[in-house]
Design an enzyme around this catalytic site. Structure first.
Site, PDB file in Angstrom:
ATOM      1  N   GLY A  47       4.330  10.534  -2.294  1.00  0.00           N
ATOM      2  CA  GLY A  47       3.412  10.256  -1.194  1.00  0.00           C
ATOM      3  C   GLY A  47       3.738   8.896  -0.624  1.00  0.00           C
ATOM      4  N   GLN A  52       2.563   0.836   3.666  1.00  0.00           N
ATOM      5  CA  GLN A  52       3.817   0.624   2.932  1.00  0.00           C
ATOM      6  C   GLN A  52       5.021   0.494   3.859  1.00  0.00           C
ATOM      7  OE1 GLN A  52       2.975   3.978   0.029  1.00  0.00           O
ATOM      8  NE2 GLN A  52       4.087   2.543  -1.286  1.00  0.00           N
ATOM      9  N   CYS A 100       4.913   3.904  -7.801  1.00  0.00           N
ATOM     10  CA  CYS A 100       4.660   3.578  -6.401  1.00  0.00           C
ATOM     11  C   CYS A 100       5.961   3.048  -5.821  1.00  0.00           C
ATOM     12  CB  CYS A 100       3.574   2.506  -6.334  1.00  0.00           C
ATOM     13  SG  CYS A 100       3.206   1.949  -4.663  1.00  0.00           S
ATOM     14  N   LEU A 101       6.348   3.507  -4.642  1.00  0.00           N
ATOM     15  CA  LEU A 101       7.610   3.040  -4.057  1.00  0.00           C
ATOM     16  C   LEU A 101       7.591   1.536  -3.803  1.00  0.00           C
ATOM     17  CD1 LEU A 101       8.436   5.959  -1.586  1.00  0.00           C
ATOM     18  CD2 LEU A 101       9.589   5.446  -3.743  1.00  0.00           C
ATOM     19  N   HIS A 142      -4.388   7.612  -5.034  1.00  0.00           N
ATOM     20  CA  HIS A 142      -3.436   6.487  -4.980  1.00  0.00           C
ATOM     21  C   HIS A 142      -3.189   6.048  -3.525  1.00  0.00           C
ATOM     22  CE1 HIS A 142       0.442   4.448  -6.335  1.00  0.00           C
ATOM     23  NE2 HIS A 142       0.640   4.559  -5.020  1.00  0.00           N
ATOM     24  N   GLU A 143      -2.931   7.023  -2.659  1.00  0.00           N
ATOM     25  CA  GLU A 143      -2.580   6.673  -1.265  1.00  0.00           C
ATOM     26  C   GLU A 143      -3.805   6.148  -0.505  1.00  0.00           C
ATOM     27  OE1 GLU A 143       0.449   6.460  -0.880  1.00  0.00           O
ATOM     28  OE2 GLU A 143       1.236   7.901  -2.330  1.00  0.00           O
ATOM     29  N   HIS A 146      -4.258   2.582  -1.131  1.00  0.00           N
ATOM     30  CA  HIS A 146      -3.374   1.726  -0.322  1.00  0.00           C
ATOM     31  C   HIS A 146      -4.053   1.315   0.988  1.00  0.00           C
ATOM     32  CE1 HIS A 146       0.585   1.320  -2.143  1.00  0.00           C
ATOM     33  NE2 HIS A 146       0.652   2.609  -2.428  1.00  0.00           N
TER      34      HIS A 146
END
Ligand code: ZN
Length: 172
Positions: A47, A52, A100-101, A142-143, A146
């Site tokens: 995702g 990000q 996480c990226l 999670h997203e 963010h």
């Protein structure tokens, strides 16, 4: 096709609260969505959230057929959610080595609700309101975090579980 640079932890934009999308006819919306999808795919993300890639708007994307970062997970249809809002969190919690990226290959054990009820809008402006469980529910939590400037270590109970993916793979 436009693959963007992913902001890494330490970048102040990852700590900011993002603003809602109000105008669904804004031509920038489709550009942001395409950049998110292209970047997620290029980097094998499960995702990705707009901040990000430096866009401080409430947009998240997720989904994959096979994901080498999470090889045990079943496919999830590619999904774009605008202004997602989690309405209910189950008391039942799952723990999972989440990544996480924005943290490269760093993982940590993160407790999250197993099931959530959320609402959001599709890019068309149509509203979706539904219950999801498992890995998809984790990704949405999670997203959506963010979009409020919250990164996964903040959700961890035990920082001793931080581990690089390469090390976790050796232990499995
Ligand atoms: Zn992330």
């Amino acid at each position: 096709m436009s693959i963007k640079e992913i902001l890494l932890v330490g970048n102040p934009n990852l700590k900011k609260r993002c603003t809602s999308i109000e105008d669904f006819s804004d031509p920038m919306l489709q550009i942001w969505i395409n950049d998110l999808l292209d970047t997620m795919e290029a980097r094998n993300g499960a995702g990705l959230a707009a901040p990000q890639i430096g866009i401080l708007k409430r947009i998240i994307v997720y989904g994959f057929t096979f994901n080498p970062r999470y090889p045990k997970e079943k496919p999830i249809p590619k999904t774009i959610l605008i202004n997602p809002e989690i309405l209910e969190f189950s008391e039942e919690i799952d723990e999972y080595y989440e990544g996480c990226l924005s943290f490269a290959n760093l993982r940590g054990l993160v407790p999250r609700s197993k099931t959530i009820v959320y609402k959001a809008k599709f890019p068309s402006g149509k509203e979706i309101h539904q219950e999801v469980s498992g890995f998809e529910a984790r990704i949405i939590q999670h997203e959506t975090d963010h979009l409020d400037g919250i990164l996964f270590p903040k959700r961890m109970k035990d920082l001793d579980t931080l581990a690089m993916f390469e090390e976790l793979k050796k232990q499995n």
